[in-house]
Write a protein that holds these residues in place. Sequence first.
Motif, PDB file in Angstrom:
ATOM      1  N   LEU A 130       6.520 -11.248   1.279  1.00 34.46           N
ATOM      2  CA  LEU A 130       5.613 -10.146   1.591  1.00 34.46           C
ATOM      3  C   LEU A 130       5.970  -9.479   2.912  1.00 34.46           C
ATOM      4  N   LEU A 131       6.622 -10.253   3.772  1.00 37.62           N
ATOM      5  CA  LEU A 131       6.830  -9.813   5.147  1.00 37.62           C
ATOM      6  C   LEU A 131       7.575  -8.483   5.240  1.00 37.62           C
ATOM      7  N   LEU A 132       8.693  -8.362   4.525  1.00 35.81           N
ATOM      8  CA  LEU A 132       9.478  -7.132   4.650  1.00 35.81           C
ATOM      9  C   LEU A 132       8.798  -5.916   4.026  1.00 35.81           C
ATOM     10  N   PRO A 133       8.370  -5.983   2.741  1.00 31.64           N
ATOM     11  CA  PRO A 133       7.702  -4.782   2.200  1.00 31.64           C
ATOM     12  C   PRO A 133       6.442  -4.441   2.974  1.00 31.64           C
ATOM     13  N   GLY A 134       5.711  -5.473   3.396  1.00 35.56           N
ATOM     14  CA  GLY A 134       4.497  -5.221   4.177  1.00 35.56           C
ATOM     15  C   GLY A 134       4.824  -4.493   5.463  1.00 35.56           C
ATOM     16  N   SER A 135       5.860  -4.965   6.168  1.00 39.50           N
ATOM     17  CA  SER A 135       6.207  -4.295   7.432  1.00 39.50           C
ATOM     18  C   SER A 135       6.703  -2.894   7.183  1.00 39.50           C
ATOM     19  N   ALA A 136       7.396  -2.693   6.061  1.00 36.00           N
ATOM     20  CA  ALA A 136       7.878  -1.336   5.771  1.00 36.00           C
ATOM     21  C   ALA A 136       6.701  -0.394   5.602  1.00 36.00           C
ATOM     22  N   LEU A 137       5.691  -0.838   4.859  1.00 41.96           N
ATOM     23  CA  LEU A 137       4.504   0.003   4.655  1.00 41.96           C
ATOM     24  C   LEU A 137       3.791   0.255   5.978  1.00 41.96           C
ATOM     25  N   LEU A 138       3.701  -0.812   6.768  1.00 45.10           N
ATOM     26  CA  LEU A 138       3.013  -0.724   8.052  1.00 45.10           C
ATOM     27  C   LEU A 138       3.736   0.247   8.983  1.00 45.10           C
ATOM     28  N   LEU A 139       5.047   0.046   9.061  1.00 44.90           N
ATOM     29  CA  LEU A 139       5.870   0.822   9.988  1.00 44.90           C
ATOM     30  C   LEU A 139       5.803   2.315   9.684  1.00 44.90           C
ATOM     31  N   SER A 140       5.759   2.645   8.383  1.00 43.23           N
ATOM     32  CA  SER A 140       5.858   4.050   8.015  1.00 43.23           C
ATOM     33  C   SER A 140       4.629   4.840   8.427  1.00 43.23           C
ATOM     34  N   SER A 141       3.495   4.177   8.649  1.00 41.01           N
ATOM     35  CA  SER A 141       2.351   4.991   9.064  1.00 41.01           C
ATOM     36  C   SER A 141       1.722   4.525  10.361  1.00 41.01           C
ATOM     37  N   PHE A 142       2.287   3.488  10.944  1.00 39.91           N
ATOM     38  CA  PHE A 142       1.647   2.893  12.104  1.00 39.91           C
ATOM     39  C   PHE A 142       1.500   3.866  13.274  1.00 39.91           C
ATOM     40  N   PHE A 143       2.616   4.460  13.702  1.00 43.05           N
ATOM     41  CA  PHE A 143       2.569   5.260  14.930  1.00 43.05           C
ATOM     42  C   PHE A 143       1.706   6.503  14.773  1.00 43.05           C
ATOM     43  N   LEU A 144       1.782   7.118  13.605  1.00 44.35           N
ATOM     44  CA  LEU A 144       0.963   8.317  13.401  1.00 44.35           C
ATOM     45  C   LEU A 144      -0.516   7.957  13.406  1.00 44.35           C
TER      46      LEU A 144
ATOM     47  N   LEU B 105       0.037  -6.585  -1.940  1.00 44.11           N
ATOM     48  CA  LEU B 105       0.903  -5.872  -0.999  1.00 44.11           C
ATOM     49  C   LEU B 105       0.125  -4.785  -0.261  1.00 44.11           C
ATOM     50  N   MET B 106      -0.606  -3.979  -1.030  1.00 43.02           N
ATOM     51  CA  MET B 106      -1.326  -2.864  -0.420  1.00 43.02           C
ATOM     52  C   MET B 106      -2.467  -3.362   0.455  1.00 43.02           C
ATOM     53  N   GLY B 107      -3.211  -4.321  -0.071  1.00 38.06           N
ATOM     54  CA  GLY B 107      -4.374  -4.825   0.663  1.00 38.06           C
ATOM     55  C   GLY B 107      -3.989  -5.354   2.023  1.00 38.06           C
ATOM     56  N   THR B 108      -3.024  -6.279   2.049  1.00 44.14           N
ATOM     57  CA  THR B 108      -2.660  -6.870   3.341  1.00 44.14           C
ATOM     58  C   THR B 108      -2.127  -5.802   4.293  1.00 44.14           C
ATOM     59  N   SER B 109      -1.228  -4.947   3.796  1.00 45.78           N
ATOM     60  CA  SER B 109      -0.628  -3.997   4.734  1.00 45.78           C
ATOM     61  C   SER B 109      -1.661  -2.978   5.213  1.00 45.78           C
ATOM     62  N   GLN B 110      -2.558  -2.558   4.325  1.00 46.92           N
ATOM     63  CA  GLN B 110      -3.543  -1.552   4.730  1.00 46.92           C
ATOM     64  C   GLN B 110      -4.546  -2.098   5.728  1.00 46.92           C
ATOM     65  N   LEU B 111      -5.039  -3.311   5.460  1.00 47.83           N
ATOM     66  CA  LEU B 111      -6.022  -3.884   6.380  1.00 47.83           C
ATOM     67  C   LEU B 111      -5.397  -4.094   7.751  1.00 47.83           C
ATOM     68  N   LEU B 112      -4.179  -4.632   7.718  1.00 45.36           N
ATOM     69  CA  LEU B 112      -3.478  -4.875   8.970  1.00 45.36           C
ATOM     70  C   LEU B 112      -3.269  -3.558   9.721  1.00 45.36           C
ATOM     71  N   LEU B 113      -2.881  -2.541   8.965  1.00 45.92           N
ATOM     72  CA  LEU B 113      -2.634  -1.233   9.569  1.00 45.92           C
ATOM     73  C   LEU B 113      -3.904  -0.703  10.211  1.00 45.92           C
ATOM     74  N   PHE B 114      -5.006  -0.775   9.467  1.00 47.37           N
ATOM     75  CA  PHE B 114      -6.253  -0.213   9.946  1.00 47.37           C
ATOM     76  C   PHE B 114      -6.690  -0.902  11.232  1.00 47.37           C
TER      77      PHE B 114
END
Lengths: 445, 373
Positions: free
Chosen positions: B239-253, B154-163
Amino acid sequence: MNNLQASFKKLLQYPSALVGIFAIGLLVVVSAYAMITIPYPEAIRLWRGGEEVWYRNPKFAPPAWFNLFSSKKFSESFAVGTMDGGMNKVVTPGTDGITTYEMTYEFDFSYDVYPQDMLLYIDATFNEKQPFTSVEWITPDGRTIRISNFVVGDQYTYRFSQDDKLVAKLRAEEVIPALFSAPDSDTVLKGIYKLVVIGTTFEPGANMDVEFVFHGQVYGLAGTDHARRDLTLPLLWGAPVALAFGLMAAIGTSMMTMIIAAVGTWYGSWVDQLIQRITEVNLVLPFFAIMIMIGTFYSRSIWVILSATILLSIFTGAILAYRAVFLQVKESMYVEAAKAYGASNTRIIFVYLIPRMIPLLIPSLVQAVPAFVFLEASLAVIGLGDPILPTWGKIIQDAQANGALYKGYYYWVLEPAALLMITGLAFAFLGFALDRIFNPRLREV
Amino acid sequence: MSVTTHTPSEGVALRKRIANSSVVRIGRYVVMRLLTLFTTVVIGVYLTILIANMGGYVDQIIKGQIRDTITQSIANSPTGRNMDPETRRILIEEQIALEEKRRGLDTPIAIRNIRHLTNALQLDLGRAFNITSDSGSKQVRLILLERLPATLLLMGTSQLLLFFSSVFIALNLSRNYGSFWDKLVIALSPSSAVPSWFYGIFLILIFAAGFKMLPFGGMVDSPPPSNTFDYAISVLKHLLLPGSALLLSSFFLSVYNYRTFFLIYSSEDYVDMARAKGLHPKDIERRYILRPTLPNIITNFSLLIIGLWTGALFTETVFLWPGLGRTLFQAVGLYDTPIIVGSTIIYAYLLAMTVFMLDFMYAAVDPRVKIGS
């Protein structure tokens, strides 16, 4: 002072800051209202109260304004009694101390959905001979249904939906739909319904009162939860709790961070080194896991959680940022001058170093508030909220525990969530604008 | 055939050259860094134990474990089975007292804490009270290691995608600075004040409860699909929903932060110089803007990840994701102290590993930070 005024004027040019200030102002008003109308002990009593406090309310009822958005109209809840005159009571004294009471209530039922339940709470005073009661139900099409006859004690509760004899008599699966529809139909019969309770006492000086509780499908401004509690109470009281927690944690953390950073840079050498090492260790400490440990092992009181939060949030990256600025200020001429006239270390730190940091402090302080507001909510959501206080996080926790999202009780999650969101965003917007005003490098880009 | 001879001074120079070769330098840096970080972790774990053991909770874990094993072994032994209950009870108590003495539970608390520390550092975390691993073990270490992959996924995919997405988008925005999208990102950046689990609730509400497109929670369908491809698809769906939640919470900042860095660095004189020379915009971006901002970006990213590691705990709980965070949540509900202490220690390790990796990356991309010098 002029400087601050100028900053404030600049602040008003940011629409987001205005929105933030407005929302914060609103929250302060709500908090004041909550604390004045429902004093703390009363709020706690109500929040921790069970069936005896909240028996008048239905369970899991959405707020009454749901009807505005729904094509189907849901019945509203009410409770009436003979004690407060809401219900008609005619007393007819008879011979041999026998008294008859005819207690009636008429109401218009023009909704599309059956109510949850109906209850009668009968309160009788007598010495030996128990009073007798019979209940009748008159439908809009003129039918009279004999509901039940029973002997009552001091306190007697009659629950319509739980009466097996009535189910058999009505030849229906459930009592409430059968009482609210025409014979052999499964749609609601709209119109004036009348409840007649006839009581008889057999002693002089006896008395009888009835309270009729109607559990509809919607309730009040905010709806109710699984324990029939009116959600307006925790929603209102959540505001002062959230504001107090967020502000106290943010102020405590930023003040402590700044003082420690100032002390470290001023004394330099091992003090500074120690502070940096502590910051490194603190970075590795899993914040939430430790908070959970504290919450499970020691105490869930909001004060303990607040102190632990502040302690764990002092030594963070912010200390390094302050340190960098203090290092510059330390070399400036006026600090040299202060040293020359023999100012003490404490005087230099608190009178010359720290005030220079205020512009940097204000935005970061405001921006830190949402994190702490949500921290309290997060801990409440996993069951580590303060056991006594009604908070927004606790509402969400109750909702989650009762599967609100699966079962469709969306209001239960959305109401506290919206308030949390408003609080968080208000401070975030304001802090963001402040950041741009006090850090000119950001304003350029 | 010539024989090379080394004068003493040449020998020193040679040794210096070897010492300076980058492999050795990096090696030495890694070792040093690992040592300091290890010290930090030791102190961190010690503090954790100190907090946990303030009321003697870790001792309780061990005492419970001793009682468990001794009761079991006596009850299962042929002699123990034939004893009458009273003598058996006395025997068990005696054995427990002996074992507690042997394990040093009667020593002062400071010494005991150090013993707990060595156990914890070796991931000897004791046995859980109630929670069992899927393989049926009650070893805290096994339970937590079993849940770790889910958290890492969960963390890996969302973090890499975010970065990558935020760096890419930030670059684009800095190019079109002042445009509508740029302003939108600035306006939305305060949205990161809201934690990921909170977005999670809304996402569940919309996509699981509302549209019924995606599952409410969990990691795979139940029963799990037997063939690998379907299994992967099912995991992806969950994975889609929790991943997007993690992504969304820090994406814009994070887009906003990166964009600001890019803008600050693109107003440097050397960038103007490069423009004046007529270099290709792509080259300017890559070599003159992106390169010097990388250290900043990585610092930012590391702080973000550190924040999210522990924040994912709530996201996992909301989405019933069977990772470390949810296990910790279950442990809170069941009052399973070994698991709570154990996961705190595992989290400390994970944080230290993140710090180490990012530190290393930082040194690798920033030529000003000379590794090992």
